[in-house]
Scaffold this active site. Structure first.
Site, PDB file in Angstrom:
ATOM      1  N   ASP A 146       0.786  -1.310   0.258  1.00 21.29           N
ATOM      2  CA  ASP A 146       0.153  -0.084  -0.278  1.00 21.29           C
ATOM      3  C   ASP A 146       0.772   1.154  -0.015  1.00 21.29           C
ATOM      4  O   ASP A 146       0.502   2.403   0.492  1.00 21.29           O
ATOM      5  CB  ASP A 146      -1.046  -0.134   1.257  1.00 21.29           C
ATOM      6  CG  ASP A 146      -1.733  -1.400   1.165  1.00 21.29           C
ATOM      7  OD1 ASP A 146      -2.207  -1.723  -0.022  1.00 21.29           O
ATOM      8  OD2 ASP A 146      -1.904  -1.760   2.183  1.00 21.29           O
ATOM      9  N   ALA A 179      -3.721  -7.872  -3.233  1.00 21.14           N
ATOM     10  CA  ALA A 179      -3.046  -6.709  -3.460  1.00 21.14           C
ATOM     11  C   ALA A 179      -3.894  -5.914  -4.077  1.00 21.14           C
ATOM     12  O   ALA A 179      -4.248  -6.291  -5.449  1.00 21.14           O
ATOM     13  CB  ALA A 179      -1.696  -6.632  -4.240  1.00 21.14           C
ATOM     14  N   HIS A 183      -4.397  -2.040  -5.923  1.00 22.21           N
ATOM     15  CA  HIS A 183      -3.741  -1.037  -6.402  1.00 22.21           C
ATOM     16  C   HIS A 183      -4.732  -0.026  -7.050  1.00 22.21           C
ATOM     17  O   HIS A 183      -5.473  -0.345  -7.794  1.00 22.21           O
ATOM     18  CB  HIS A 183      -2.892  -1.525  -7.778  1.00 22.21           C
ATOM     19  CG  HIS A 183      -1.832  -2.119  -7.279  1.00 22.21           C
ATOM     20  ND1 HIS A 183      -0.729  -2.717  -8.276  1.00 22.21           N
ATOM     21  CD2 HIS A 183      -1.391  -2.822  -5.902  1.00 22.21           C
ATOM     22  CE1 HIS A 183       0.096  -3.659  -7.624  1.00 22.21           C
ATOM     23  NE2 HIS A 183      -0.265  -3.700  -6.265  1.00 22.21           N
TER      24      HIS A 183
HETATM   25  P1  IMP Z   1      -2.010 -12.924   2.471  1.00 25.93           P
HETATM   26  O1  IMP Z   1      -0.906 -12.426   1.429  1.00 25.93           O
HETATM   27  O2  IMP Z   1      -3.410 -12.431   1.886  1.00 25.93           O
HETATM   28  O3  IMP Z   1      -1.966 -14.238   3.158  1.00 25.93           O
HETATM   29  O4  IMP Z   1      -1.565 -11.824   3.753  1.00 25.93           O
HETATM   30  C1  IMP Z   1      -0.655 -11.956   4.614  1.00 25.93           C
HETATM   31  C2  IMP Z   1      -0.107 -10.766   5.378  1.00 25.93           C
HETATM   32  O5  IMP Z   1       0.147  -9.694   4.146  1.00 25.93           O
HETATM   33  C3  IMP Z   1      -1.407  -9.734   5.948  1.00 25.93           C
HETATM   34  O6  IMP Z   1      -1.075  -9.239   7.252  1.00 25.93           O
HETATM   35  C4  IMP Z   1      -1.909  -8.701   5.052  1.00 25.93           C
HETATM   36  O7  IMP Z   1      -2.830  -7.891   5.480  1.00 25.93           O
HETATM   37  C5  IMP Z   1      -0.719  -8.515   4.298  1.00 25.93           C
HETATM   38  N1  IMP Z   1      -1.010  -8.050   2.791  1.00 25.93           N
HETATM   39  C6  IMP Z   1      -1.039  -9.008   1.817  1.00 25.93           C
HETATM   40  N2  IMP Z   1      -1.411  -8.232   0.740  1.00 25.93           N
HETATM   41  C7  IMP Z   1      -1.302  -6.962   0.925  1.00 25.93           C
HETATM   42  C8  IMP Z   1      -1.240  -5.817   0.278  1.00 25.93           C
HETATM   43  O8  IMP Z   1      -1.552  -5.749  -1.019  1.00 25.93           O
HETATM   44  N3  IMP Z   1      -1.232  -4.575   0.899  1.00 25.93           N
HETATM   45  C9  IMP Z   1      -1.046  -4.604   2.391  1.00 25.93           C
HETATM   46  N4  IMP Z   1      -0.849  -5.710   3.008  1.00 25.93           N
HETATM   47  C10 IMP Z   1      -1.106  -6.909   2.405  1.00 25.93           C
HETATM   48 MG    MG Z   2      -2.749  -1.853  -1.868  1.00 31.30          MG
END
Ligand code: IMP
Ligand code: MG
Length: 365
Positions: free
Chosen positions: A39, A66, A68
């Site tokens: 982010d 993610a 964007h």
């Molecule tokens: P996961 O990848 O969905 O399993 O998330 C694992 C960790 O990464 C968690 O703490 C999520 O909040 C964080 N996370 C995953 N993708 C993003 C993103 O695009 N932005 C911010 N945090 C993320």
């Molecule tokens: Mg983001």
């Protein structure tokens, strides 16, 4: 019958010419990486670079966890699947073999962005199934302990690593018009002197390899991995942009230096700064800028250019058009960052500063 005599001199000349042509291939890949915990504003920076630049392809890797965000002329797009470079109609949009998506989410975004005629998908991009999403959402290990976004990415990566029967883009009839050999296409583009923007996801603190394990995502989130996930190699890289905010946010659990606890201050970040998870909708935690992790992000990504977003969270810096007009607080932050760059190889320059949410609110230094 007389056999044709091979013309060795001509063959040799051709081979030498081909070798030289390869040596002469210009470095035409730019990569956008996150320098913090996701982010950072990679979507905005990728959109800006692509809109103003001349990229033939904008490539996205990684998963739909993610989000964007791209804002153009007041219209906001939150993209979980389509590359942020979609605003430039000349740029073709690519999902590499290291991309994970869901057919219905992807097609919804294709419709929203009107990009059906310029989307290309690697046959081995993965389609996350409803079962994988449900499995992740029902696992307290993912949801409570790690704070996963719940898209099913982690489960899909796990199934791929275990060589389970997963669904690839090539297996989905609704996507058949988009399928092409992405490594052939992108490397062919580079051979002709074309340009590619490679848009990564998340940030160094969330890297499975170099982040703050176990509070990380299910992939590495650095430049070299993004290249591999797209089918590209390191010799053709021109610039690596690493994006930072003057503070750090995290939507899930995990380390955050000097975390903000004052409710009033937090509210400013959540309202003016839009610091709410674009996919998860959770209020983001806010911490101070971390010089040590910034230096690691520069080092590991071989960062050549830095993009700063959210500088307008320092009071008095909304839509500033000239460096001289930044507040002294913002200038001190930028000066400290310049000093950090001076002592960290490959000594990147601060190239872009975002002074507001719109794509055009960007200062080029
Ligand atoms: P996961 O990848 O969905 O399993 O998330 C694992 C960790 O990464 C968690 O703490 C999520 O909040 C964080 N996370 C995953 N993708 C993003 C993103 O695009 N932005 C911010 N945090 C993320
Ligand atoms: Mg983001």
């Amino acid at each position: 019958m007389r056999q044709p005599v091979p013309n060795y001199r001509r063959c040799a000349r051709k081979t030498i010419w081909a070798a030289h042509a390869n040596l002469r291939r210009k470095s035409m890949i730019d990569i956008v990486c996150g320098g913090q915990a996701g982010d950072e504003g990679k979507g905005k920076i990728s959109a800006y670079l692509s809109y103003k630049g001349n990229y033939d392809y904008c490539v996205r890797v990684g998963g739909p966890n993610a989000g964007h965000t791209v804002v153009k002329d007041g219209k906001s797009y939150t993209l979980k699947n389509i590359p942020s470079g979609f605003l430039n109609p000349k740029t073709k949009l690519v999902l590499g073999a290291g991309a994970y998506t869901k057919t219905e989410w992807l097609l919804e975004e294709v419709k929203l962005t009107g990009t059906r005629d310029r989307l290309i998908i690697d046959p081995y991009a993965v389609l996350i199934s409803d079962e994988q999403t449900a499995a992740e959402k029902n696992a307290s290990h993912f949801m409570q302990h790690i704070g996963s976004v719940g898209t099913g990415l982690g489960q899909a990566v796990r199934d791929r690593i275990e060589r389970r029967d997963i669904k690839f883009a090539k297996d989905e009839p609704l996507l058949k018009d988009f399928i092409q050999d992405v490594p052939e296409l992108l490397n062919g583009c580079l051979d002709k002197g074309g340009e590619i923007l490679l848009e990564g996801t998340q940030g160094i603190k969330l890297s499975l390899l170099h982040g703050e394990y176990p509070f990380v995502t299910s992939r590495d989130t650095t430049a070299s991995t993004f290249l591999g996930e797209a089918g590209l190699g390191p010799k053709s890289v021109r610039d690596v942009y690493v994006v930072f905010k003057p503070y750090i946010t995290r939507v899930g659990p995990g380390p955050l230096e000097r975390e903000l606890t004052d409710e009033k201050q937090l509210e400013v970040y959540h309202t003016k700064g839009h610091e709410v998870g674009s996919v998860s909708k959770r209020l983001r935690r806010i911490g101070a800028f971390e010089s040590r992790s910034a230096a690691r992000a520069i080092m590991i990504n071989n960062c050549t250019k830095i993009a700063i977003t959210h500088i307008d969270m320092f009071p008095g810096n909304d839509r500033v058009k000239k460096y001289e007009d930044f507040s002294s607080e913002a200038k001190t932050f930028l000066d400290n960052l310049k000093a950090l760059c001076a002592r960290t190889y490959p000594h990147p320059e601060i190239a872009l500063i975002s002074t507001g949410p719109d794509m055009e609110d960007t200062l080029v230094l």
